[in-house]
Design a protein around this motif. Structure first.
Motif, PDB file in Angstrom:
ATOM      1  N   MET A  29       0.848  -1.203   0.000  1.00 11.86           N
ATOM      2  CA  MET A  29       0.000   0.000   0.000  1.00 11.86           C
ATOM      3  C   MET A  29       0.877   1.243   0.000  1.00 11.86           C
ATOM      4  O   MET A  29       1.776   1.374   0.838  1.00 11.86           O
ATOM      5  CB  MET A  29      -0.940   0.017   1.210  1.00 11.86           C
ATOM      6  N   TYR A  30       0.586   2.134  -0.941  1.00 11.66           N
ATOM      7  CA  TYR A  30       1.312   3.404  -1.029  1.00 11.66           C
ATOM      8  C   TYR A  30       0.378   4.550  -0.667  1.00 11.66           C
ATOM      9  O   TYR A  30      -0.692   4.705  -1.242  1.00 11.66           O
ATOM     10  CB  TYR A  30       1.845   3.615  -2.452  1.00 11.66           C
ATOM     11  N   GLU A  31       0.781   5.353   0.309  1.00 13.54           N
ATOM     12  CA  GLU A  31       0.055   6.575   0.665  1.00 13.54           C
ATOM     13  C   GLU A  31       0.860   7.747   0.136  1.00 13.54           C
ATOM     14  O   GLU A  31       2.077   7.826   0.353  1.00 13.54           O
ATOM     15  CB  GLU A  31      -0.123   6.661   2.184  1.00 13.54           C
ATOM     16  N   PHE A  32       0.200   8.656  -0.558  1.00 13.65           N
ATOM     17  CA  PHE A  32       0.934   9.693  -1.283  1.00 13.65           C
ATOM     18  C   PHE A  32       1.236  10.936  -0.459  1.00 13.65           C
ATOM     19  O   PHE A  32       1.739  11.920  -0.992  1.00 13.65           O
ATOM     20  CB  PHE A  32       0.201  10.082  -2.569  1.00 13.65           C
ATOM     21  N   THR A  33       0.921  10.918   0.818  1.00 17.22           N
ATOM     22  CA  THR A  33       1.291  12.059   1.654  1.00 17.22           C
ATOM     23  C   THR A  33       1.640  11.582   3.055  1.00 17.22           C
ATOM     24  O   THR A  33       0.998  10.680   3.587  1.00 17.22           O
ATOM     25  CB  THR A  33       0.171  13.105   1.727  1.00 17.22           C
TER      26      THR A  33
END
Length: 400
Positions: A29-33
């Motif tokens: 999972m990638y969170e962009f902030t």
């Protein structure tokens, strides 16, 4: 074992991530902030609980607590070596996210956008502008696979995020950009566990997919026509309750609102017909029932809940006690500049009249003191500027 990367960390992204992990995939999972993000509680534990009634025709059910293989703020780390990339973010984030994602894509990967919201067009445009010829398949969906809500996140004590899934769609409309990639994509989807119990229905180009997005059709009229109640809910006597959140499906739909929704839909149909593409069929009497299209998704084609009967909110998407439904929610701030503006930009190319969609946009501009005609998506954003209608459809079908 397929490696699946989830871009985003909201309701849909959490559901996709947990579902795919429960189905046996390796999931990142990638969170962009790093700021105002929804993964602070699970950066170290990587733990999500997937729960809810998960209503669907097949009685398919996946519940349980999983540990993701990666939770990261580094997109390169998340994407490198992945087989499938699932994007679930608000459409206003497409530009910045795809600017970063495009150069990281690798030959053989698939990118699936839930919902598409014309994002497939934006990603292809950015790849072209950067001169990238990476051999990837890009697919857009008309909606998310679930009705899902995060009910607990950023809990530093439990270090466990909780996502509640009320329903899983029995079928969903999807197409690739270009459509000629669809057969290859369909085979690849067998490796995406989130689609295990959902039948894929091929749309007729990503224009079909954009116009078939149920969010804009259901949300915008139901919010715009109920603004007084929304703003007064739980504040003045006898209007709502502080202990119950205003809900457009329980409180905002009525016979008159349903008629506006259907008129809105007929304008979308007119746009699709003018371009010679398809669109998701919607029967008028479905929008003359309390749960509308959501009821069909949960209970089948023949389901109709009369407006004389209340919605059973004990089986509906949960909301924290005391939470308010804000007027400036994504039901307007995403659906109008994306769904309404996007549709009107195509309509103008063939001079299709859209008075209802335009009225909803005009009223949203007044209510939120903004101008979605200026900030909303248009053909330039989609990489279709200066194309003829025939060129637009040819590009969507063949990539040429």
């Amino acid at each position: 074992m397929a490696i699946i990367t989830i871009i985003g960390a909201g309701n849909g992204a959490h559901a996709l991530a947990a579902d795919c992990k429960l189905g046996g995939a390796e999931v990142r999972m990638y969170e962009f902030t790093r700021f105002n993000n929804k993964v602070k509680g699970i950066v170290n534990s990587r733990r999500i609980r997937f729960e809810g009634i998960e209503k669907n025709h097949e009685n398919f059910k996946r519940n349980g607590t999983i540990v993701l293989d990666m939770v990261t703020y580094d997109m390169k780390e998340a994407v490198q070596g992945a087989n499938h990339i699932l994007v679930s973010v608000q459409a206003q984030g497409f530009e910045s996210i795809f600017e970063e994602l495009a150069p990281l894509l690798e030959d053989g990967q698939t990118v699936s956008i839930f919902p598409d919201n014309y994002g497939s067009l934006i990603l292809r445009r950015i790849m072209k502008e950067k001169g990238l010829k990476t051999d990837v398949i890009i697919a857009g969906y008309c909606s998310l696979v679930y009705g899902a809500r995060l009910t607990d996140f950023n809990n530093m004590e439990t270090e466990t995020d909780v996502v509640n899934v009320m329903y899983r769609e029995n079928e969903i409309r999807v197409d690739t950009l270009p459509s000629s990639d669809y057969a290859t994509y369909l085979e690849a989807t067998k490796e995406i566990p989130a689609l295990d119990a959902t039948e894929l229905i091929q749309g007729d180009t990503v224009l079909d997919i954009g116009l078939s997005n149920v969010n804009v059709l259901l949300h915008v009229p139901a919010v715009v026509l109920n603004t007084g109640t929304i703003e007064n809910w739980g504040i003045i006597p006898n209007v709502g309750s502080k202990d119950a959140i205003y809900d457009i499906y329980a409180h905002g739909v009525s016979p008159a609102v349903g008629r506006v929704q259907y008129a809105f839909y007929l304008e979308q149909v007119a746009i699709a017909k003018a371009f010679g593409v398809g669109i998701m069929p919607v029967e008028e009497d479905v929008l003359q029932s309390r749960m509308g299209l959501i009821g069909q998704m949960m209970f089948g084609e023949d389901f109709r809940l009369p407006f004389t009967e209340p919605l059973d909110q004990s089986t509906w998407l949960p909301a924290p006690k005391g939470a308010r439904f804000p007027l400036d929610s994504r039901y307007i701030t995403e659906d109008v500049p994306v769904g309404c503006s996007g549709a009107m930009s195509f309509a103008e190319l063939l001079q299709v009249e859209t008075p209802i969609i335009r009225a909803m946009t005009d009223l949203s501009n007044l209510m939120l003191e903004t101008n979605y005609y200026e900030t909303g998506y248009n053909l330039k954003d989609f990489g279709l500027e200066n194309m003829t209608p025939a060129d637009v459809i040819g590009y969507m079908r063949t990539g040429k």
